[in-house]
Design a protein around this motif. Sequence first.
Motif, PDB file in Angstrom:
ATOM      1  N   ARG A  27       6.018 -11.437   0.165  1.00 55.12           N
ATOM      2  CA  ARG A  27       6.180 -10.138  -0.470  1.00 55.12           C
ATOM      3  C   ARG A  27       4.867  -9.769  -1.145  1.00 55.12           C
ATOM      4  NH1 ARG A  27      11.205  -8.658  -2.644  1.00 55.12           N
ATOM      5  NH2 ARG A  27      11.687 -10.877  -2.948  1.00 55.12           N
ATOM      6  N   ILE A  28       4.532  -8.496  -1.138  1.00 58.45           N
ATOM      7  CA  ILE A  28       3.388  -7.990  -1.893  1.00 58.45           C
ATOM      8  C   ILE A  28       3.925  -7.097  -2.992  1.00 58.45           C
ATOM      9  CG2 ILE A  28       1.280  -6.604  -1.836  1.00 58.45           C
ATOM     10  CD1 ILE A  28       0.909  -7.442   1.052  1.00 58.45           C
ATOM     11  N   LEU A  29       3.651  -7.474  -4.240  1.00 57.23           N
ATOM     12  CA  LEU A  29       4.106  -6.727  -5.408  1.00 57.23           C
ATOM     13  C   LEU A  29       2.912  -6.093  -6.115  1.00 57.23           C
ATOM     14  CD1 LEU A  29       6.694  -9.263  -6.877  1.00 57.23           C
ATOM     15  CD2 LEU A  29       7.184  -7.165  -5.614  1.00 57.23           C
ATOM     16  N   VAL A  30       3.154  -4.924  -6.679  1.00 57.32           N
ATOM     17  CA  VAL A  30       2.133  -4.208  -7.433  1.00 57.32           C
ATOM     18  C   VAL A  30       2.612  -4.072  -8.869  1.00 57.32           C
ATOM     19  CG1 VAL A  30       0.892  -2.027  -7.681  1.00 57.32           C
ATOM     20  CG2 VAL A  30       1.323  -2.964  -5.404  1.00 57.32           C
ATOM     21  N   THR A  45       8.952  -5.649 -10.100  1.00 57.42           N
ATOM     22  CA  THR A  45       8.034  -6.505 -10.840  1.00 57.42           C
ATOM     23  C   THR A  45       8.523  -6.661 -12.272  1.00 57.42           C
ATOM     24  OG1 THR A  45       6.641  -4.629 -11.505  1.00 57.42           O
ATOM     25  CG2 THR A  45       6.082  -5.740  -9.454  1.00 57.42           C
ATOM     26  N   PRO A  90      -2.610  -5.785  -6.327  1.00 51.18           N
ATOM     27  CA  PRO A  90      -1.471  -6.322  -5.575  1.00 51.18           C
ATOM     28  C   PRO A  90      -1.383  -7.836  -5.710  1.00 51.18           C
ATOM     29  CG  PRO A  90      -3.260  -5.762  -4.094  1.00 51.18           C
ATOM     30  CD  PRO A  90      -3.648  -5.226  -5.439  1.00 51.18           C
ATOM     31  N   ARG A  91      -0.143  -8.335  -5.710  1.00 48.51           N
ATOM     32  CA  ARG A  91       0.083  -9.772  -5.876  1.00 48.51           C
ATOM     33  C   ARG A  91       0.981 -10.291  -4.748  1.00 48.51           C
ATOM     34  NH1 ARG A  91       2.774  -9.671 -10.269  1.00 48.51           N
ATOM     35  NH2 ARG A  91       4.837 -10.373  -9.598  1.00 48.51           N
ATOM     36  N   TRP A 118       7.578  -6.235   1.957  1.00 45.95           N
ATOM     37  CA  TRP A 118       7.861  -7.624   2.319  1.00 45.95           C
ATOM     38  C   TRP A 118       7.932  -7.767   3.832  1.00 45.95           C
ATOM     39  CZ3 TRP A 118      12.211  -7.845   5.276  1.00 45.95           C
ATOM     40  CH2 TRP A 118      13.213  -6.892   5.051  1.00 45.95           C
ATOM     41  N   ARG A 153       2.994   1.131  -2.567  1.00 46.97           N
ATOM     42  CA  ARG A 153       2.075   0.279  -1.811  1.00 46.97           C
ATOM     43  C   ARG A 153       2.461  -1.199  -1.907  1.00 46.97           C
ATOM     44  NH1 ARG A 153       1.062   4.990   0.190  1.00 46.97           N
ATOM     45  NH2 ARG A 153      -0.458   6.243  -0.909  1.00 46.97           N
ATOM     46  N   GLN A 154       3.754  -1.466  -1.780  1.00 48.69           N
ATOM     47  CA  GLN A 154       4.198  -2.844  -1.776  1.00 48.69           C
ATOM     48  C   GLN A 154       5.227  -3.022  -0.664  1.00 48.69           C
ATOM     49  OE1 GLN A 154       5.942  -3.743  -5.583  1.00 48.69           O
ATOM     50  NE2 GLN A 154       7.617  -2.296  -5.355  1.00 48.69           N
ATOM     51  N   GLY A 190      -2.327  -0.945  -3.353  1.00 41.62           N
ATOM     52  CA  GLY A 190      -1.942  -0.680  -4.727  1.00 41.62           C
ATOM     53  C   GLY A 190      -2.898  -1.326  -5.712  1.00 41.62           C
TER      54      GLY A 190
END
Length: 234
Positions: free
Chosen positions: A216-219, A225, A88-89, A167, A164-165, A85
């Motif tokens: 977790r990967i956040l977009v 978010t 991504p964070r 956990w 595209r995120q 994504g």
Amino acid sequence: MNTADGHHRSDLGRRVATRRRQLGLSREDVAARAGSTPGYIAYVEERLPAPGIEFLVRLANALETTVQDLTGLTAGSPQGEGPAGNRPRPEALDEKECWALLDDHGVGRVAVEAADGLDVFPVNYQILDGKVLFTTTSTSALALAAAAGAEIAFEEDHLDEAFRQGWSVLLVGPVRTVSDPVEAQALRDAAHSQPWAGDGRDTAVLLSPHRVTGRRILVPGAPGTADGSDGREP
């Protein structure tokens, strides 16, 4: 079995209902997002509908997924094939968040040291008072590890292909076989679902994790978010 389950006659309906519950949405919520009515959402979930592509697109957007996923075209494909994504964070999850994501039961993976090396395979699980219950065959790698009091790793994850995120949660600790037949039966009775692999899996195994971690990967702009509560452009 409730009335809705009894009327389920399409994979589309099952996927719509499952995705709606994953998002914590009511039929009224989905109808408002998709420009439809709660009655028609119920019809899609419970009957054998043939909606047009325009409605399917609106429904997929309302459920934050794709038409391909709703209709099962990607059911046999590996997850995560799309690109990353935008910006991504990654962030670490605390133990409370990890247990909340595991919820009550589901399907994850265990990693066990078997006779011929490390073995990883999917399992149904049930969360019970800070422990994880598995039911397996008496001769499986998991049962043998439990009989020896060995340590295993258990993992579950979730990918949101549309944004595209996702956990991942990892539990590590020793497993034991529940040898008392009364206790084992009580644990099996407490489980919400039977192993997908079928009958013959009546050995109860408990994992007592001493390490619970996750990430977790956040977009940005996607659901979950701070700047994307519903994943839609302003």
